[in-house]
Motif scaffolding. Structure first.
Motif, short mmCIF file in Angstrom:
data_model
loop_
_atom_site.label_atom_id
_atom_site.label_comp_id
_atom_site.label_asym_id
_atom_site.label_seq_id
_atom_site.Cartn_x
_atom_site.Cartn_y
_atom_site.Cartn_z
N LYS A 112 0.85 -1.19 0.00
CA LYS A 112 0.00 0.00 0.00
C LYS A 112 0.88 1.24 0.00
CE LYS A 112 -3.93 -2.03 2.51
NZ LYS A 112 -4.77 -1.91 3.72
N SER A 129 0.19 4.12 0.87
CA SER A 129 -0.01 4.91 2.09
C SER A 129 0.92 4.46 3.22
CB SER A 129 -1.47 4.83 2.55
OG SER A 129 -1.86 3.49 2.78
N SER A 152 -0.04 14.65 0.57
CA SER A 152 0.12 13.20 0.72
C SER A 152 1.34 12.86 1.58
CB SER A 152 0.27 12.54 -0.65
OG SER A 152 -0.92 12.65 -1.40
N PRO A 193 -0.98 10.20 5.64
CA PRO A 193 -1.24 8.89 5.03
C PRO A 193 -2.72 8.65 4.74
CG PRO A 193 0.31 8.67 6.85
CD PRO A 193 -0.21 10.08 6.89
N VAL A 224 -3.61 10.14 1.42
CA VAL A 224 -3.17 9.29 0.31
C VAL A 224 -4.18 8.18 0.08
CG1 VAL A 224 -1.33 7.80 -0.58
CG2 VAL A 224 -0.76 9.74 0.89
N PHE A 225 -4.60 7.54 1.16
CA PHE A 225 -5.53 6.42 1.08
C PHE A 225 -6.87 6.86 0.48
CE2 PHE A 225 -8.85 3.75 3.03
CZ PHE A 225 -8.43 2.49 2.61
#
Length: 365
Positions: free
Chosen positions: A103, A105, A140, A144, A147-148
């Protein structure tokens, strides 16, 4: 944050390279086309998993090779970490301390960098897309969850646009699945918009002060604001209502006309749009102030300074702005500067900097 060393394999014009850096100032010197910017790009890639030069992975892989690898030893939150990006013709993988990361993130934020390239000088006069990208990338790095949620939003937006084409072919005005997509997008955007507004407000406060410090002019006031597609109160119900009102238009043209992917960062001087009313010199000072403000904002948010990458920017600044920037760097930030020559840099920073000479993808002594 500090980048202690960098290891490259088949990246751009570097077949094999291992290089160690000064924790303060590093000046990369060489003629054009030798690979200075490629080193800056590699450090940036380690930070966000993307290049600031291209979105085509194959362009970053050395000719006649199937993969490239960028690995860096960094100090983040007083802890040594190893970050790695592996690029293939049809894949990209990230690792932290030799462990695969799935991921983005979980990866973004371990190494925070601020890059300043000549194209950034057009941030004021460029289109909304450039400014949205600036906000999304910088936000970002410190959030986090942003970002997600942004990744989820972009995936849902693609799905909605794809489904609009289906409805267009069937000549249907709306259905339950479109409404489900509307609801999911509306929920995500409430949080995304609030994050953007908070980020831009904090950045704007710093830009206003730093601009006056650089320009020495108290009568030039810079303001930043978020230009949102939603003009009334930001809540789920209002966003959902706008989507429903736009169903027919969206289906007719097979694209989503409203949403944060259409928003902008407003930049103003004395209440007027800077793009139209600020001189070229004033616009450059605004961008310089935004970059310096970003450094300070990241420090406020995560507790340590980011790494600064200056790619051939000093040659674009006049002596006053150049010295102001170097004075700031001289204090606290690990910095990488690319230049064809240090002869034009008349500053004490040059004396203590590590000078790295680059030729044909190699470090030369």
């Amino acid at each position: 944050m500090i980048v202690k060393s960098l290891s490259l394999s088949n990246f751009r014009n570097y077949n094999r390279l291992f290089i160690e850096f000064n924790q303060d100032i590093n000046i990369l010197i060489g003629d054009n086309g030798q690979g200075k910017t490629n080193l800056i790009e590699a450090i940036y890639l380690l930070s966000v998993g993307k290049s600031f030069k291209t979105h085509i992975i194959k362009q970053m892989i050395m000719f006649d090779y199937d993969f490239a690898k960028v690995k860096g030893e960094v100090i983040s939150n007083n802890k040594k970490r190893y970050l790695e990006i592996i690029l293939g013709n049809d894949f990209k993988r990230a690792k932290i301390d030799d462990q695969d990361i799935y991921k983005i993130s979980e990866y973004v934020g371990l190494l925070n960098v601020v890059v300043f390239i000549p194209d950034d000088l057009y941030l004021v006069k460029g289109g909304p897309r450039n400014r949205r990208r600036f906000v999304d990338l910088e936000l970002s790095k410190i959030s986090p969850i942003y970002v997600f949620n942004l990744s989820k939003y972009n995936n849902l937006l693609k799905e909605r646009n794809k489904y609009l084409k289906v409805l267009n072919k069937k000549n249907i005005n709306s259905d339950e699945y479109l409404e489900v997509l509307d609801e999911q997008l509306a929920k995500l955007q409430v949080e995304l918009i609030k994050k953007r507004i908070n980020f831009i407000n904090k950045l704007g406060e710093k830009v206003k002060l730093i601009y006056q410090m650089i320009s020495k002019k108290d009568d030039e006031i810079i303001d930043l604001c978020y230009l949102c597609f939603l003009k009334n109160e930001i809540n789920y119900e209002n966003i959902l209502s706008m989507y429903k009102k736009n169903h027919q238009r969206d289906i007719r043209y097979m694209q989503t006309h409203i949403g944060i992917h259409k928003d902008d960062l407003g930049i103003y001087m004395n209440g007027n749009i800077a793009d139209l009313f600020a001189s070229q010199g004033q616009q450059r000072t605004i961008v310089l102030a935004m970059k310096v403000a970003l450094i300070e904002l990241i420090k406020d948010e995560i507790g340590e300074y980011p790494v600064l990458l200056l790619d051939d920017v000093l040659s674009e600044l006049d002596e006053t702005r150049k010295n102001m920037l170097l004075d700031i760097l001289n204090q606290k930030i690990q910095t990488f500067i690319t230049t064809t020559s240090i002869d034009g840099i008349n500053h004490q920073i040059v004396e203590k900097a590590k000078k790295i000479y680059i030729k044909s993808g190699k470090e030369v002594t």
